[in-house]
Scaffold this motif. Sequence first.
Motif, mmCIF file in Angstrom:
data_model
loop_
_atom_site.group_PDB
_atom_site.id
_atom_site.type_symbol
_atom_site.label_atom_id
_atom_site.label_comp_id
_atom_site.label_asym_id
_atom_site.label_seq_id
_atom_site.Cartn_x
_atom_site.Cartn_y
_atom_site.Cartn_z
ATOM 1 N N GLY A 4 0.799 -1.215 0.000
ATOM 2 C CA GLY A 4 0.000 0.000 0.000
ATOM 3 C C GLY A 4 0.835 1.270 0.000
ATOM 4 O O GLY A 4 2.071 1.246 -0.130
ATOM 5 N N LEU A 5 0.155 2.392 0.175
ATOM 6 C CA LEU A 5 0.804 3.695 0.075
ATOM 7 C C LEU A 5 1.911 3.876 1.099
ATOM 8 O O LEU A 5 2.979 4.417 0.793
ATOM 9 N N ALA A 6 1.675 3.419 2.334
ATOM 10 C CA ALA A 6 2.668 3.609 3.393
ATOM 11 C C ALA A 6 3.971 2.885 3.056
ATOM 12 O O ALA A 6 5.067 3.440 3.219
ATOM 13 N N THR A 65 -4.220 -6.759 -12.612
ATOM 14 C CA THR A 65 -3.950 -6.401 -14.007
ATOM 15 C C THR A 65 -5.227 -6.404 -14.836
ATOM 16 O O THR A 65 -6.236 -6.988 -14.448
ATOM 17 N N VAL A 66 -5.132 -5.787 -16.002
ATOM 18 C CA VAL A 66 -6.158 -5.933 -17.031
ATOM 19 C C VAL A 66 -5.711 -7.068 -17.952
ATOM 20 O O VAL A 66 -4.535 -7.444 -17.969
ATOM 21 N N PHE A 67 -6.654 -7.591 -18.712
ATOM 22 C CA PHE A 67 -6.372 -8.712 -19.619
ATOM 23 C C PHE A 67 -6.859 -8.314 -21.005
ATOM 24 O O PHE A 67 -8.049 -8.034 -21.195
ATOM 25 N N VAL A 68 -5.941 -8.252 -21.965
ATOM 26 C CA VAL A 68 -6.286 -7.785 -23.307
ATOM 27 C C VAL A 68 -5.767 -8.767 -24.350
ATOM 28 O O VAL A 68 -4.860 -9.560 -24.092
ATOM 29 N N ASP A 116 -2.276 -2.812 -13.337
ATOM 30 C CA ASP A 116 -3.185 -1.747 -12.933
ATOM 31 C C ASP A 116 -2.618 -1.114 -11.664
ATOM 32 O O ASP A 116 -2.825 -1.625 -10.564
ATOM 33 N N PRO A 117 -1.886 -0.006 -11.777
ATOM 34 C CA PRO A 117 -1.241 0.588 -10.595
ATOM 35 C C PRO A 117 -2.216 1.220 -9.614
ATOM 36 O O PRO A 117 -1.829 1.561 -8.493
ATOM 37 N N THR A 118 -3.481 1.393 -10.019
ATOM 38 C CA THR A 118 -4.460 2.017 -9.122
ATOM 39 C C THR A 118 -4.982 1.056 -8.063
ATOM 40 O O THR A 118 -5.657 1.480 -7.129
ATOM 41 N N ALA A 120 0.676 8.804 -11.738
ATOM 42 C CA ALA A 120 0.108 7.792 -12.636
ATOM 43 C C ALA A 120 -1.213 7.267 -12.088
ATOM 44 O O ALA A 120 -2.166 7.046 -12.836
ATOM 45 N N ILE A 121 -1.259 7.084 -10.778
ATOM 46 C CA ILE A 121 -2.470 6.542 -10.153
ATOM 47 C C ILE A 121 -3.608 7.554 -10.186
ATOM 48 O O ILE A 121 -4.741 7.230 -10.550
ATOM 49 N N HIS A 122 -3.308 8.798 -9.801
ATOM 50 C CA HIS A 122 -4.373 9.791 -9.620
ATOM 51 C C HIS A 122 -4.637 10.662 -10.846
ATOM 52 O O HIS A 122 -5.726 11.202 -10.990
ATOM 53 N N ARG A 123 -3.640 10.781 -11.731
ATOM 54 C CA ARG A 123 -3.817 11.652 -12.892
ATOM 55 C C ARG A 123 -3.753 10.905 -14.212
ATOM 56 O O ARG A 123 -3.896 11.501 -15.269
ATOM 57 N N GLY A 124 -3.510 9.604 -14.150
ATOM 58 C CA GLY A 124 -3.468 8.799 -15.364
ATOM 59 C C GLY A 124 -2.236 9.012 -16.208
ATOM 60 O O GLY A 124 -2.239 8.701 -17.404
#
Length: 729
Positions: free
Chosen positions: A37-39, A171-174, A151-153, A56-60
């Motif tokens: 996590g963040l800590a 992760t995403v799967f594509v 998926d870093p979010t 990257a997480i908050h602003r894409g």
Amino acid sequence: MARQRFDALKLVELRQPITIKAPSQKVSDYFGINTFGLAIMKEQLSSDIYRRLQNAIHRGEQIDENVADAVATSLKAWAISKGVTHYTHWFQPLTGSTAEKHDAFFELNSEGMAIERFKGSALVRQEPDASSFPSGGLRQTFEARGYTAWDPTSPAFIIESGTGKTLCVPTVFVSYTGESLDNKAPLLKALERIDKAATSVCQIFDRSIEKVQASLGCEQEFFLIDRALADARPDILLTGKTLFGRIPPKGQQLDDHYFGSIPSRVTRFLQELEIEAYKLGIPVKTRHNEVAPSQFEVAPIFEEVNVANDHNQLLMDLMKKVSSRHNFRILFHEKPFEGMNGSGKHNNWSLITDKGKNLLQPSTKAKENLIFITFFINILKAVYDYSDLLRASIASESNDYRLGSNEAPPNIMSAFIGTQLFDILTELENNGDIQVKKGDNIYMKLGINKIPPILLDNTDRNRTSPFAFTGNKFEFRAVGSNANSARAMTVLNTAVANQLELFKKEVDKLIEQDEKKEVAIIDILRSYIPSVKKVVFEGNGYGPEWIKEAKRRGLSNFTDTPRALAILKKPSTGRLFKRMRIMTQAEVDARHEIRLENYTMKMQIESRVMADLALNHIAPTALRYQSILIENVKGMKDIGLGDETEETMITIKKLAKHLNQVKRLANEMTQERKRINTIEDVEEKAIAYCDDIKKKYFEDLRWHVDKLETMVDDEMWPLPKYRELLFLR
């Protein structure tokens, strides 16, 4: 088979309590210890890398190779320090569940020496193949390549299984060509879109707002059945529900289970579940008995939608593992027991600004209430415009059994808002006069600035509403307990984002024509109310009157999944997702095909299991009991008591009648299934399974089998009965 039932009953009696010990008496001491996590990120990453990752997480913003390598190095060090040996890209394919392929950190260097390695490239992307997952034509069978992308979010986490530990990277799967093959990728796109749309509308009122986050809390309902009893039921093992079973004399009618004292064995299961959930950073807050016997619920503190959905999927997996350790079988099926309440996964959804303001929280301040009423009406407008798409988002073979029965919402999409808010809509529609003075003072005759705080509590008491306002959020109650909420959340956030964008354009156009901002907002909102009122319903959703009224309002009533999914074929649906950049037409078409195929396969399995149980378990048992009765009649006549056999003869005839019907229906259903299996068109095939198998045979076959259960000697009945499944803990 009857022996297996009674052996299972003995095992239940011999169950010994399992001792549960938390790592600490304070949850705060171990909450999130298995989560990167963040800590931990802040502690292990350089300030520059941490800042770029947060952007990257908050602003894409794009994650470059340096950031990926730095995060991967820290992740590996953290994971190995905790005894982790493998890592996996954890993803959510279109099966509705989760998937993973484990790789070891172990590698051989150029000298053949063993080393632990985990590069940024392995963190960011993996090629799991996964060619057997459904793709709906997005890739051919021979095109096996599929990719998972980080998926870093959503934070990475460690799963403990026995003595092994695995690092899981969400992760995403594509596909090879970039089409999404999962539930997460479209959800992330929808969340990005609603952030921008809602922020744009918020800035009409407050220019300092820079971000809006959709939040979600999933109330997870489920049944707990002793594992030995469940394993003695082939239908539970293979379909997750009982296909046969007589309702016991005492079910849920006394409401004595609801919110009652949690059984001690269940409490121990819940205690261990909470410990494991807390270690993974899943903020489970509430636990209680639900209405039906052996039905329970856990619910978390609300989180950002993507993280909340990941946590719910992870929680369901944890529940299966922990329940097994406690010798329970957990049932997530929406309707595992006939005549009992089904299980839902109520999706509590809201919008939160970066200032911490809940946009669906009424206030006593005029300006804040204008924001509230703006979002409130726009959300209802989106629900009305895309009610069919919302219905499709919660459609499934298992949820079809639940919707419209007991306390589950009906198939017709409607919204409950309470009498106070309905009155405000009416007043706004009929009297929209406002006066604007200097500063923030906005006076409205309809009294928006006087919405009382009691609205927080004076809300949803209508348990038949699919989409209800509950004080400071909307509760999408129609989502099924077995569902991946990403599907419903993708549709809801896309629909609302689309509506907010349209609203902003209309308001801007009026402002450009020199209309005052507040007047423009009210004028647009007033124009929406006639449509909004069509989807608002405060009455009994189960009554036949509502079906007629809903039809008059133009609301659809899809009672089965194949027909509910037809909205995915409409050009307007493809245009919506394409315009909002959520999915291409090919991706929408693929999901339509996959879900129809899934429906067909589920119906096919249920039909096969029903026929097997009926012909190979129930019928032979009933025949043996009938033979015993016949021998009894012969013996009675031999000793001159033939006149006393009348009642027994009636029973024999009834047994014969039900037996003949069971055999006939099971055999006819089997032949009909063979015919349907030759149909090539996926939609036609799904509808045929719905109409010509499920609707034509399931209920009748069950009725005759359940009649036999009441007649056959209890000592001979092969399947654990409802009273044993539901009341033995």
